[in-house]
Write an enzyme that holds these catalytic residues in place. Structure first.
Site, PDB file in Angstrom:
ATOM      1  N   SER A   1       0.818  -1.195   0.000  1.00  0.00           N
ATOM      2  CA  SER A   1       0.000   0.000   0.000  1.00  0.00           C
ATOM      3  C   SER A   1       0.864   1.262   0.000  1.00  0.00           C
ATOM      4  O   SER A   1       1.674   1.459  -0.904  1.00  0.00           O
ATOM      5  CB  SER A   1      -0.962  -0.075   1.199  1.00  0.00           C
ATOM      6  OG  SER A   1      -1.971   0.875   1.111  1.00  0.00           O
TER       7      SER A   1
ATOM      8  N   HIS B   1      -2.525  -1.160  -4.580  1.00  0.00           N
ATOM      9  CA  HIS B   1      -3.987  -1.194  -4.663  1.00  0.00           C
ATOM     10  C   HIS B   1      -4.518   0.226  -4.547  1.00  0.00           C
ATOM     11  O   HIS B   1      -3.767   1.170  -4.324  1.00  0.00           O
ATOM     12  CB  HIS B   1      -4.604  -2.118  -3.604  1.00  0.00           C
ATOM     13  CG  HIS B   1      -4.333  -1.710  -2.177  1.00  0.00           C
ATOM     14  ND1 HIS B   1      -4.731  -2.468  -1.107  1.00  0.00           N
ATOM     15  CD2 HIS B   1      -3.718  -0.631  -1.637  1.00  0.00           C
ATOM     16  CE1 HIS B   1      -4.375  -1.882   0.019  1.00  0.00           C
ATOM     17  NE2 HIS B   1      -3.765  -0.764  -0.280  1.00  0.00           N
TER      18      HIS B   1
END
Length: 195
Positions: free
Chosen positions: A97, A122
Site C-alpha cells: 500500500s 492497490h
C-alpha cells in the site's frame, strides 16, 4: 517492543546504542510497521538530520510495512524528494500500500528489494460515517487520493495510467521479480558480499 542494544568499542571506552541509533550512524533508517503521523515524524526527522549532516552521501531506507495513512506516507515521500541526499529504498519482507509508494519513490537506480520481498499495490482504502454530505466529501477525498497515488506510480514506474488504474483496482501482490518488471524497483539484492 524490545529494542536490542549494541556495545561499541571506541578509543574512549565502550558506548552502548540502541540498534536503531547505531544504524542511523551508518545512514540507515528502518521503516517498519504501520505508517502513521508518529512514524512519519520520526522518519522525516531522521532524513532531515542525515541530510544536514552530509548531503553528498546516500541514505538507505529499509521498508517492511503493511502501509498506513496516506497523508503520513506522502509527508515522508515529499521529504525524500526535498532533501539533497539520494535516498536508496530497500524492501525487506513486505512493502504494501503506502509503503509501496515510498519504495518506488526512492532515487531512480537505487530502488531495491530482497529476493523474498512482496510488494502490494492497490487503490486507497477508506470509510466514512455520518451525514450523507460528509460521506460524499470523504468519498471525493479518496478519489483525489487515488488519482494522486496513480500519478506517482505512473511517474516512478513509467507504466501507462490506464494500466495502473486497472492494476490497482484490487489488491495486486507482486514478487520482487514482478516488482522489478513493473518498474517499482530497479534491482533485486541477493547479497552484499564483495567478490
Amino acid at each position: 517492543m524490545l529494542v536490542p542494544t549494541v556495545i561499541e568499542q571506541t578509543a574512549r571506552g565502550e558506548r552502548a546504542y540502541d540498534i536503531y541509533s547505531r544504524l542511523l550512524k551508518d545512514r540507515i533508517i528502518m521503516l517498519s510497521g504501520e505508517i502513521n503521523d508518529q512514524m512519519a515524524n520520526s522518519i522525516i526527522a531522521q532524513l532531515l538530520f542525515l541530510d544536514a549532516q552530509d548531503n553528498t552521501k546516500d541514505i538507505s531506507l529499509y521498508i517492511n510495512s503493511p502501509g498506513g495513512v496516506i497523508t503520513s506516507g506522502l509527508a515522508i515521500m515529499d521529504t525524500m524528494n526535498f532533501i539533497k541526499s539520494d535516498v536508496s529504498t530497500i524492501a525487506i519482507g513486505m512493502a504494501a500500500s503506502m509503503a509501496s509508494i515510498l519504495l518506488t519513490s526512492g532515487t531512480k537506480g537505487k530502488r531495491f528489494a530482497l529476493p523474498n520481498s512482496t510488494v502490494l499495490i492497490h487503490q486507497p482504502l477508506g470509510g466514512a460515517q455520518g451525514q450523507q454530505t460528509d460521506i460524499q466529501i470523504a468519498a471525493n477525498e479518496i478519489l483525489k487520493s487515488r488519482k494522486k497515488l496513480n500519478q506517482i506510480l505512473h511517474e516512478t514506474t513509467g507504466q501507462p495510467l490506464d494500466k495502473i488504474l486497472k492494476d490497482t483496482e484490487r489488491d495486486n501482490y507482486l514478487s520482487a521479480e514482478e516488482a522489478k518488471d513493473y518498474g517499482l524497483i530497479d534491482e533485486i539484492l541477493v547479497n552484499q558480499k564483495k567478490d
